[in-house]
Structures are given as C-alpha cells and as structure tokens.
Design an enzyme around this catalytic site. Structure first.
Site, short mmCIF file in Angstrom:
data_model
loop_
_atom_site.label_atom_id
_atom_site.label_comp_id
_atom_site.label_asym_id
_atom_site.label_seq_id
_atom_site.Cartn_x
_atom_site.Cartn_y
_atom_site.Cartn_z
CD1 TRP A 1 24.72 43.10 39.75
CD2 TRP A 1 23.45 41.43 40.81
NE1 TRP A 1 24.13 43.52 41.10
CE2 TRP A 1 23.52 42.58 41.54
CE3 TRP A 1 22.81 40.25 40.98
CZ2 TRP A 1 22.89 42.30 42.81
CZ3 TRP A 1 22.03 40.07 42.10
CH2 TRP A 1 21.95 41.15 43.13
CD GLU B 105 20.81 26.79 55.84
OE1 GLU B 105 21.14 26.14 54.96
OE2 GLU B 105 21.63 27.43 56.47
CE LYS C 273 26.24 42.55 43.82
NZ LYS C 273 26.18 42.48 45.02
CB THR D 99 25.40 25.46 57.22
OG1 THR D 99 25.93 26.39 58.16
CG2 THR D 99 23.96 25.72 57.30
#
Ligand code: ADP
Length: 540
Positions: free
Chosen positions: A443, A331, A438, A186
């Site tokens: 959100w 992944e 936030k 990654t």
C-alpha cells in the site's frame, strides 16, 4: 443503588442560557454578506434565539420537525443554532456548495418544513423551491428592506421581520436529552449523501470535550474564528463550545480569502482559528506575498484533510503559531483526535516535535478507537502496523437517518480511514481506504506522496491517485497545480522524491493542471480528478 445527584438533561438551550448569564457582554462579531461588520453580544444572541423559537411556534412548526439553513458563518445562523434546536426542532444545516439538485434531494429527504437562507443563495432557492415538496416557508436572512421585490419565491419572508415582532422571552422546553437537535449530510462524494442526526446529549458532551485544553483549548479569554463552515458538521461544534466557555466569536461570513481572513484576525484580536488546509494555504500565500505577520493568533486547528508538513512548518517556525492537527468526520460530530504534545515531548528538538504534531493526534476523552486487519483482528499500537480505523463513543453515529441497516461492526463505527497508532496513542491517518494506491500487494499512502510534492516551493496543491497498471495493479501519479508564476518540470519534481520516499513509492508520472477540483467542503475531489484523467495512460 442509584446515585443521588440531580438528573438534569444535557440541552443545547442550557449552553446559550449559560453564555447569556455569565458572559452576557461577550462579543459575537460577523462579517455579513451585506459587506459590513456586525457586532452583538451573547445576551443579544440569547434574546434573538428566543425570538426565533417564538417565530417557529407562530408558524406552527412542530417539535422534531426539520428547519433547514443555507447560510454562511454569522450571528443569524448562530441564532438558528440555538433557537431551532433549543425549542425542540431539528436544525438541518445544508451545504450550499452542493449542486442545486443535491440540495433539493437533501431537503426532501430530511423533509424540511422551512429553510432559512443568506441572500447569496437566492439563485439556488429560486431554482429549487418548486422541487422541495415539504418546505412551506422560505426565509431570507436579511432586513425587510433588503428583500428583493421580485424574488420569484412565493411568500418569501425576511428573517428580521419574521423574528422582529416576537417576544424576547421564551421558556425553553425540558426536552429528553436524547432528542434530535441537528443534522448534517455527508458530502456524498460517493453515492447519495447520508445524514448524521445529532442529539442534545451528544452535542453538549462534544462541546465539553472540544473545549478541553488538549482539544481546542477554549476559555472566556479566547477569541475564536471558525473558518470551518457552520453548514459542515456544526462548524466542528465551535458555536456550542464557544457558548459553553463564553469566548468571543468572530464569524467570517462568505469571505474566506486570505486577505479578508487576515484582516479579521488582526482587527478582532483572534487567538485561535479553525479550518481545512486549503483555506490556510490561501491565508499563508497572502501573508508571504504581502510580507505580513500575525499579531494575536496563537494557534490553528487544522483538520478535515491531512495538514501538509510544509504548512505545519510555516505556521510553527515562520509565524510562531501552534498547529493543532485534528481528525474527525461528520459521523463523529466531528471530533475524534487532536494532536498536542505530552510532557515527555517537551525536551525534544523542534524538528522532532513537528514530526509528532503531524500525526492526527490522540483521542479526546469520549472517543475510543482501534485499528483492525481485514479479518477484524485488532492490530498493535506500534506506530507501524496499519489497519482500518474503528471508533465508538457517545457522539459517534449509531444509525444514519432513515437507513435501517446498521453501519456498525460489533458496536464500532468503521471510519473508512486507514491508520497507525503509536505506543503513546497518537493516531496517524495513512489514507482513506478508497484513496490508498495498491501497488504490487503493497500500500502506498497518497497523503505521503502529496506531502512531498507540496513541500516543493513551486507547488500550490498536489493530489496523488492510483492508475491501473498491468503488472502492479496500480501505480501512483501526482497531479499538480503550480503557484502563480512558479515553474518546475516533470523530471525535476520526480527527482525531488529521492530520499524522501522509497523508490517503488515514487510516482510514475506528474500531470500538471490549472487547478485541482475541490469538493463542497474544500477538500480535493479525487473522484472528479479520476474522471478528468480517464483517458490518461501511464508512461510505463
Ligand atoms: P467528507 O470527506 O465526505 O466530506 P467528512 O467531512 O466527514 O466527510 O470527512 C471525514 C474524513 O476526512 C475522514 O474520514 C478523513 O478521511 C478525512 N480527514 C479528516 N480530518 C483529517 C486529517 N486531519 N487528516 C487526514 N484526513 C482527515
């Protein structure tokens, strides 16, 4: 009672064998770092992959050992895809855009025994070869006469002389289909990179799914140009899916600027291309500046980051090119969802269709997904409730390489993305959990804020980040890079948000920068941006 069908393992070698036998004269076209255009066929590719396998035997590299690559998209890299994995070794594609010390760290962690690299990356290799303890062989992907006499890398081999003397026949081993075939780290935007270790089975199943009509829609009549690099999640599995379907492949090499990509699309009759939004932005800028069109391109797969609405509209409305928005991650090999319309959408007005197309799409068969709240309770598929996105399936990671702790939650992999899913199964990423702003318990999706700015004609790129605020915890600001020669002021840009997002979601400020830092995979690097703005103070 067991079924009575043959039990053939799903192997990467069978993909190249199939392509050579059924599409032997199918073309592989590559722009080389040497500067020229190289042409070969699937049959040539199979023969040379076998030479790679023989050459690895000759070096005494054992089954399961890792062979690294530092290479652009091209025919030699493809031969390594099939020759290394097909013969039972593990292909470790390394992202050359990482810092040299990260590359050395990754090569040591993977315990690479050999590394094959494009000559462009010789300066990196010169700097790190002394630190790569396990690498016994360095191979430059070039002809013998292109090998610099004073490379500074002891024992450096040329790829062409390394494989040239080897037989073009090789009996591919009948491996366990669960054997490791390739690995990819990654990007490591947070902490040390971690490796996903793919298997033959996961790669072949992923290639089947990726070829489906509602995924990449590949066929023997397709001409596909993967701009997405082969060093990043196996170019989204395209080399494997292309072999499975026998389509013509066009590799752009190191030249990913708009002009080079457009020229290659036109000269090779490309029908489908795949890449991240930043690459398509360069292409679209080139087209509009030079008043060009696409004559053969039918669709683009856009993924890796959210496709801005302005980009989708330009492709669909101005150029008649279908956008397939896709989502996935390292992944996940990487394919998770692709956005194509259903029969029920056919009669919708174009503008409404584009709203659907902007979602990240429906799960391809093989990927199971759900959204959950903080307590792990599943949230409804109503297109409004958002939650952490979890996935599972046969090409989704179970464990990271050399890390014992399982990343799974009750058998599901937490993606780190926050999403909604609508009743038709269309998933929409609202944000990466670490990028959500936030504000006062609510959100704010950084993607929504960026999309508005990107729709302004003067804006080339926009990144929304949350800044600490004494009352609201965080407030969003938008960092903007303008198009060359274009102008827009702070207040004008903030006024542009009116009616497009709720008032409390409108950014508190605009910060103009020369350019937005991009990470090794061409995505905006918000960690770097946050670092650059560490002394920034909100106006409120
Ligand atoms: P990294 O971001 O570390 O390079 P990956 O390349 O595996 O890792 O990126 C996976 C992530 O990229 C996803 O978890 C998601 O946050 C983001 N991503 C991928 N495709 C999309 C998309 N179409 N829309 C929004 N985000 C996306």
């Amino acid at each position: 009672m067991l079924g009575l069908m043959q039990n053939h393992p799903l192997l990467i070698s069978s993909l190249i064998e199939h392509a050579a036998r059924h599409h032997g004269d199918g073309q592989i076209v590559s722009r080389r770092v040497e500067g020229d255009i190289h042409r070969c066929t699937w049959a040539d590719s199979a023969r040379r992959s076998k030479q790679v396998a023989n050459a690895l035997d000759a070096l005494g590299i054992a089954a399961g050992s890792r062979v690294g690559t530092l290479a652009w998209n091209g025919y030699r890299h493809q031969e390594l895809y099939f020759g290394v994995s097909g013969s039972g070794r593990v292909l470790h594609t390394i992202n050359p855009r990482l810092l040299p010390e990260q590359i050395a760290w990754i090569a040591n962690h993977a315990e690479d025994e050999a590394i094959c690299f494009d000559l462009t990356f010789l300066p990196i290799v010169k700097g790190i070869h002394g630190h790569c303890k396990t690498v016994k062989h360095w191979i430059a992907l070039c002809d013998a006469d292109k090998l610099p006499a004073d490379s500074g890398v002891p024992g450096l081999l040329s790829y062409e002389s390394w494989i040239g003397a080897q037989p073009t026949e090789y009996a591919w081993p009948r491996l366990d289909e669960n054997a490791a075939s390739s690995m990819c780290y990654t990007s490591g935007t947070t902490g040390n990179p971690k490796a996903a270790l793919y298997s033959h089975r996961s790669s072949v199943l992923h290639a089947f799914a990726g070829s489906l009509p509602d995924a990449m829609n590949l066929s023997a009549s397709s001409v596909i140009l993967p701009v997405v690099p082969m060093f990043h999640v196996n170019a989204w599995g395209i080399p494997y899916a292309a072999a499975l379907t026998g389509c013509k492949l066009v590799y752009p090499g190191a030249a990913m600027d708009g002009k080079s990509i457009h020229e290659l699309m036109e000269s090779e009759g490309v029908t489908m291309a795949a890449g991240v939004p930043t690459v398509w932005q360069m292409l679209l800028n080139h087209l509009s500046q030079n008043k060009l069109k696409f004559s053969t391109l039918k669709s683009t797969i856009i993924g890796g980051a959210a496709c801005p609405p302005a980009m989708l509209n330009t492709f669909e409305n101005d150029y008649g090119v279908e956008v397939r928005h896709a989502w996935g991650m390292t992944e996940m090999s990487p394919l998770g969802t692709v956005c194509t319309l259903k029969e029920k959408h056919r009669s919708m007005p174009e503008a409404d269709k584009n709203k659907v197309r902007l979602k990240q799409g429906r799960a391809v068969f093989g990927v199971d997904m759900k959204i959950v709240d903080d307590q792990g309770q599943e949230r409804p598929w109503d297109g409004k409730s958002y939650g952490d996105l979890l996935v599972r399936g046969p090409w989704i990671i179970d464990h990271y390489f050399k890390i014992d702790a399982s990343p799974l939650q009750d058998g599901w992999f937490p993606t780190g993305d926050v999403a909604t899913i609508d009743p038709d199964g269309y998933m929409q990423i609202t944000d990466r959990s670490k990028d959500v702003v936030k504000s006062g318990g609510e959100w704010i999706s950084s993607i929504d804020i960026e999309n508005v700015a990107m729709a302004h004609p003067a804006v080339a790129m926009a990144a929304c980040i949350g800044m600490p605020h004494p009352k609201w915890d965080e407030r969003p600001i938008v960092v903007v890079a303008l198009k060359p020669g274009a102008q827009v002021g702070r207040d004008e840009l903030l006024a542009f948000y009116q009616g497009k997002v709720a008032k409390w979601q409108t950014p508190d400020d605009v910060v103009f920068v020369e350019s937005i830092p991009l990470g090794a995979t061409g995505k905006m690097l918000k960690t770097k941006l946050r670092e650059q703005l560490k002394d920034y103070k909100l106006p409120t």
